[in-house]
Motif scaffolding. Structure first.
Motif, PDB file in Angstrom:
ATOM      1  N   LEU A  45       0.806  -1.222   0.000  1.00 56.38           N
ATOM      2  CA  LEU A  45       0.000   0.000   0.000  1.00 56.38           C
ATOM      3  C   LEU A  45       0.836   1.269   0.000  1.00 56.38           C
ATOM      4  O   LEU A  45       0.276   2.368  -0.085  1.00 56.38           O
ATOM      5  CB  LEU A  45      -0.942  -0.004   1.205  1.00 56.38           C
ATOM      6  CG  LEU A  45      -1.986  -1.134   1.211  1.00 56.38           C
ATOM      7  CD1 LEU A  45      -2.824  -1.086   2.477  1.00 56.38           C
ATOM      8  CD2 LEU A  45      -2.875  -1.050  -0.021  1.00 56.38           C
ATOM      9  N   ILE A  46       2.159   1.135   0.137  1.00 56.44           N
ATOM     10  CA  ILE A  46       3.026   2.301   0.035  1.00 56.44           C
ATOM     11  C   ILE A  46       4.138   1.976  -0.952  1.00 56.44           C
ATOM     12  O   ILE A  46       4.458   0.816  -1.197  1.00 56.44           O
ATOM     13  CB  ILE A  46       3.637   2.706   1.397  1.00 56.44           C
ATOM     14  CG1 ILE A  46       4.465   1.544   1.985  1.00 56.44           C
ATOM     15  CG2 ILE A  46       2.556   3.129   2.372  1.00 56.44           C
ATOM     16  CD1 ILE A  46       5.254   1.946   3.210  1.00 56.44           C
ATOM     17  N   GLY A  47       4.705   3.027  -1.533  1.00 56.49           N
ATOM     18  CA  GLY A  47       5.789   2.816  -2.478  1.00 56.49           C
ATOM     19  C   GLY A  47       5.562   3.577  -3.772  1.00 56.49           C
ATOM     20  O   GLY A  47       4.537   4.262  -3.957  1.00 56.49           O
ATOM     21  N   PRO A  48       6.480   3.473  -4.716  1.00 56.05           N
ATOM     22  CA  PRO A  48       6.369   4.229  -5.972  1.00 56.05           C
ATOM     23  C   PRO A  48       5.193   3.803  -6.836  1.00 56.05           C
ATOM     24  O   PRO A  48       4.803   4.533  -7.744  1.00 56.05           O
ATOM     25  CB  PRO A  48       7.706   3.931  -6.670  1.00 56.05           C
ATOM     26  CG  PRO A  48       8.172   2.647  -6.077  1.00 56.05           C
ATOM     27  CD  PRO A  48       7.698   2.654  -4.662  1.00 56.05           C
ATOM     28  N   GLN A  49       4.614   2.629  -6.548  1.00 57.92           N
ATOM     29  CA  GLN A  49       3.458   2.169  -7.324  1.00 57.92           C
ATOM     30  C   GLN A  49       2.181   2.899  -6.922  1.00 57.92           C
ATOM     31  O   GLN A  49       1.125   2.673  -7.522  1.00 57.92           O
ATOM     32  CB  GLN A  49       3.281   0.653  -7.169  1.00 57.92           C
ATOM     33  CG  GLN A  49       2.674   0.198  -5.859  1.00 57.92           C
ATOM     34  CD  GLN A  49       3.653   0.234  -4.690  1.00 57.92           C
ATOM     35  OE1 GLN A  49       4.806   0.626  -4.838  1.00 57.92           O
ATOM     36  NE2 GLN A  49       3.202  -0.188  -3.532  1.00 57.92           N
ATOM     37  N   THR A  50       2.265   3.793  -5.935  1.00 62.18           N
ATOM     38  CA  THR A  50       1.104   4.590  -5.522  1.00 62.18           C
ATOM     39  C   THR A  50       1.267   6.076  -5.866  1.00 62.18           C
ATOM     40  O   THR A  50       0.395   6.880  -5.556  1.00 62.18           O
ATOM     41  CB  THR A  50       0.849   4.454  -4.008  1.00 62.18           C
ATOM     42  OG1 THR A  50       1.942   5.039  -3.286  1.00 62.18           O
ATOM     43  CG2 THR A  50       0.717   2.989  -3.604  1.00 62.18           C
ATOM     44  N   THR A  51       2.370   6.427  -6.488  1.00 57.60           N
ATOM     45  CA  THR A  51       2.625   7.829  -6.846  1.00 57.60           C
ATOM     46  C   THR A  51       1.573   8.333  -7.833  1.00 57.60           C
ATOM     47  O   THR A  51       1.112   7.605  -8.706  1.00 57.60           O
ATOM     48  CB  THR A  51       4.024   7.968  -7.471  1.00 57.60           C
ATOM     49  OG1 THR A  51       5.001   7.711  -6.470  1.00 57.60           O
ATOM     50  CG2 THR A  51       4.249   9.358  -8.046  1.00 57.60           C
ATOM     51  N   ASP A  52       1.233   9.601  -7.696  1.00 54.42           N
ATOM     52  CA  ASP A  52       0.332  10.241  -8.671  1.00 54.42           C
ATOM     53  C   ASP A  52       1.002  11.507  -9.181  1.00 54.42           C
ATOM     54  O   ASP A  52       1.710  12.206  -8.435  1.00 54.42           O
ATOM     55  CB  ASP A  52      -1.004  10.584  -8.023  1.00 54.42           C
ATOM     56  CG  ASP A  52      -2.092  10.896  -9.053  1.00 54.42           C
ATOM     57  OD1 ASP A  52      -1.813  10.804 -10.265  1.00 54.42           O
ATOM     58  OD2 ASP A  52      -3.221  11.224  -8.644  1.00 54.42           O
ATOM     59  N   LEU A  53       0.792  11.791 -10.464  1.00 55.95           N
ATOM     60  CA  LEU A  53       1.253  13.035 -11.073  1.00 55.95           C
ATOM     61  C   LEU A  53       0.112  14.040 -10.979  1.00 55.95           C
ATOM     62  O   LEU A  53      -0.941  13.851 -11.593  1.00 55.95           O
ATOM     63  CB  LEU A  53       1.651  12.798 -12.527  1.00 55.95           C
ATOM     64  CG  LEU A  53       2.076  14.038 -13.323  1.00 55.95           C
ATOM     65  CD1 LEU A  53       3.371  14.624 -12.780  1.00 55.95           C
ATOM     66  CD2 LEU A  53       2.218  13.707 -14.815  1.00 55.95           C
ATOM     67  N   VAL A  54       0.315  15.087 -10.219  1.00 55.07           N
ATOM     68  CA  VAL A  54      -0.717  16.102  -9.996  1.00 55.07           C
ATOM     69  C   VAL A  54      -0.461  17.267 -10.950  1.00 55.07           C
ATOM     70  O   VAL A  54       0.621  17.853 -10.958  1.00 55.07           O
ATOM     71  CB  VAL A  54      -0.706  16.587  -8.537  1.00 55.07           C
ATOM     72  CG1 VAL A  54      -1.777  17.647  -8.326  1.00 55.07           C
ATOM     73  CG2 VAL A  54      -0.924  15.407  -7.590  1.00 55.07           C
ATOM     74  N   VAL A  55      -1.453  17.598 -11.753  1.00 50.59           N
ATOM     75  CA  VAL A  55      -1.317  18.654 -12.767  1.00 50.59           C
ATOM     76  C   VAL A  55      -2.380  19.714 -12.515  1.00 50.59           C
ATOM     77  O   VAL A  55      -3.548  19.397 -12.272  1.00 50.59           O
ATOM     78  CB  VAL A  55      -1.474  18.080 -14.193  1.00 50.59           C
ATOM     79  CG1 VAL A  55      -1.275  19.173 -15.239  1.00 50.59           C
ATOM     80  CG2 VAL A  55      -0.489  16.934 -14.421  1.00 50.59           C
ATOM     81  N   ARG A  56      -1.967  20.981 -12.599  1.00 47.17           N
ATOM     82  CA  ARG A  56      -2.895  22.093 -12.451  1.00 47.17           C
ATOM     83  C   ARG A  56      -2.894  22.937 -13.722  1.00 47.17           C
ATOM     84  O   ARG A  56      -1.878  23.041 -14.411  1.00 47.17           O
ATOM     85  CB  ARG A  56      -2.514  22.984 -11.255  1.00 47.17           C
ATOM     86  CG  ARG A  56      -2.666  22.306  -9.916  1.00 47.17           C
ATOM     87  CD  ARG A  56      -2.405  23.270  -8.762  1.00 47.17           C
ATOM     88  NE  ARG A  56      -3.435  24.267  -8.604  1.00 47.17           N
ATOM     89  CZ  ARG A  56      -4.608  24.066  -8.007  1.00 47.17           C
ATOM     90  NH1 ARG A  56      -4.901  22.868  -7.527  1.00 47.17           N
ATOM     91  NH2 ARG A  56      -5.482  25.037  -7.897  1.00 47.17           N
TER      92      ARG A  56
END
Length: 380
Positions: free
Chosen positions: A272-283
């Motif tokens: 449940l943690i790690g780079p496989q949970t990263t999100d790219l946030v764009v504004r």
């Protein structure tokens, strides 16, 4: 790197038994190439052929066995002749027909000599692309944005794909050990050490690319431009760790978090943690709102602007102006933005390949581009 090397272009594309092309030999001479034809003619297949000269499976993310022409022998070959270097290079890739075990092996060549992997192509060529599949990127699941993010990184760091693949294998190994309640904890410790090392390496590569992209956009932004500028950042537990701690300390803290989370992860059936949970946030920069809340047209324009900014970053970081593949982009832009796109492409370093069903879309490029008609897997 000298200017000549930075301006390499595809001068000739040859394909055999690839998708709907039995034989293709296409020579071009312009900075901008527009492929025109009806839906299903094979325009995107040409873009896909060029995209194979990057690590990975190209812009469709398809299996190599599925790229071979249906009526062909089961294998295919694609080659590019590059122009713009002091001594032009020829790159080749493809696969032989499947063996008795059904396996398909990818083949790579540089100037006729075998290359160990497509990573070798990065010395001569970089490729970025935008396809209609990305239109829902900002509103879709985080996994889609992670794949997009890793493509951004891969264009400037050809080894990134290998790190991501190794990290995913290590995570799968940990999941299997967690399922086996009798597993020796020493094995779990060893696997989690590997996950921590690879995960931090992946997170750091992503962070460097995104931070540099965000700075480049901020330095060149123009609120009146037809393509709005984007603000980009990463969101995730591991991304927060590497933003604060040196790599070694981040690995130690990540490893402790993995150990403490074993019971929770075992119940969830995944880490449940790690780079496989990263999100790219764009504004949406000019409006200062999340990209997902912008209109469909604004999201398309924002995505185009983001890809063009990424192309500039690729040149800045690698010294090679990338080949830019734009699939059916012009058809979805209003006339003002379409004109703005053509103007931006003319001043942007790097060759551009575009597709469209209507030749009128490229009327503004008359005399400044190679407009190539495509019909049923043939150049007409």
């Amino acid at each position: 790197m000298d200017e000549a090397a930075a301006e390499r272009r595809v001068a000739r594309l040859i394909a055999r038994d690839f998708r709907n092309y039995a034989e293709l030999d296409l020579a071009v001479g312009s900075k901008v190439v527009a492929l025109v034809g009806e839906n299903g003619a094979g325009k995107t297949n040409i873009l896909e052929a060029i995209s194979l000269f990057t690590p990975g499976r190209g812009l469709r993310r398809a299996e190599f066995s599925g790229m071979a022409r249906g009526q062909g022998p089961g294998g295919f070959a694609v080659s590019l002749t590059l122009d713009g270097a002091a001594d032009g290079h020829r790159l080749g890739t493809g696969c032989e027909p499947p063996g008795h075990d059904g396996r398909v092996s990818r083949l790579c060549r540089v100037d006729g000599a075998p290359a160990p992997s497509p990573v070798a192509f990065a010395e001569h060529l970089r490729v970025v692309w935008l396809t209609p599949d990305l239109d829902a990127l900002f509103r879709g699941p985080a996994g889609d944005r992670r794949r997009f993010l890793d493509r951004l990184v891969l264009a400037v760091d050809a080894s990134h794909g290998q790190r991501v693949s190794a990290m995913e294998r290590a995570l799968r190994s940990r999941n299997r050990l967690l399922e086996d309640r009798a597993a020796d904890e020493r094995w779990l410790d060893a696997v989690e050490r590997e996950v921590a090392e690879l995960g931090v390496a992946v997170a750091l590569a992503r962070r460097e690319t995104v931070e540099r992209l965000d700075r480049l956009i901020a330095q060149t932004r123009d609120d009146s431009a037809p393509f709005p500028w984007a603000g980009v950042r990463l969101e995730g537990d591991l991304d927060d760790l590497v933003a604060v701690w040196p790599a070694i300390e981040a690995e130690d803290r990540f490893r402790v978090a993995l150990r403490q989370g074993r019971h929770r992860d075992r119940a969830a059936g995944r880490s449940l943690i790690g780079p496989q949970t990263t999100d790219l946030v764009v504004r949406h920069g000019p409006k200062d709102v999340p990209a997902a809340t912008a209109s469909t047209g604004e999201q398309k324009a924002l995505l185009v602007g983001l890809v063009l900014a990424h192309a500039r970053l690729v040149r800045a970081m690698s010294g090679l102006a990338p080949i830019i593949l734009l699939d059916e982009v012009a058809a979805h832009l209003d006339p003002r933005r379409r004109g703005g796109l053509f103007e931006a492409l003319e001043v942007l370093a790097g060759q551009v390949w575009m597709t469209g069903a209507d030749e009128a879309l490229f009327a503004e490029l008359e005399g400044r581009a190679d407009v190539v008609g495509i019909c049923d897997g043939r150049v007409v």
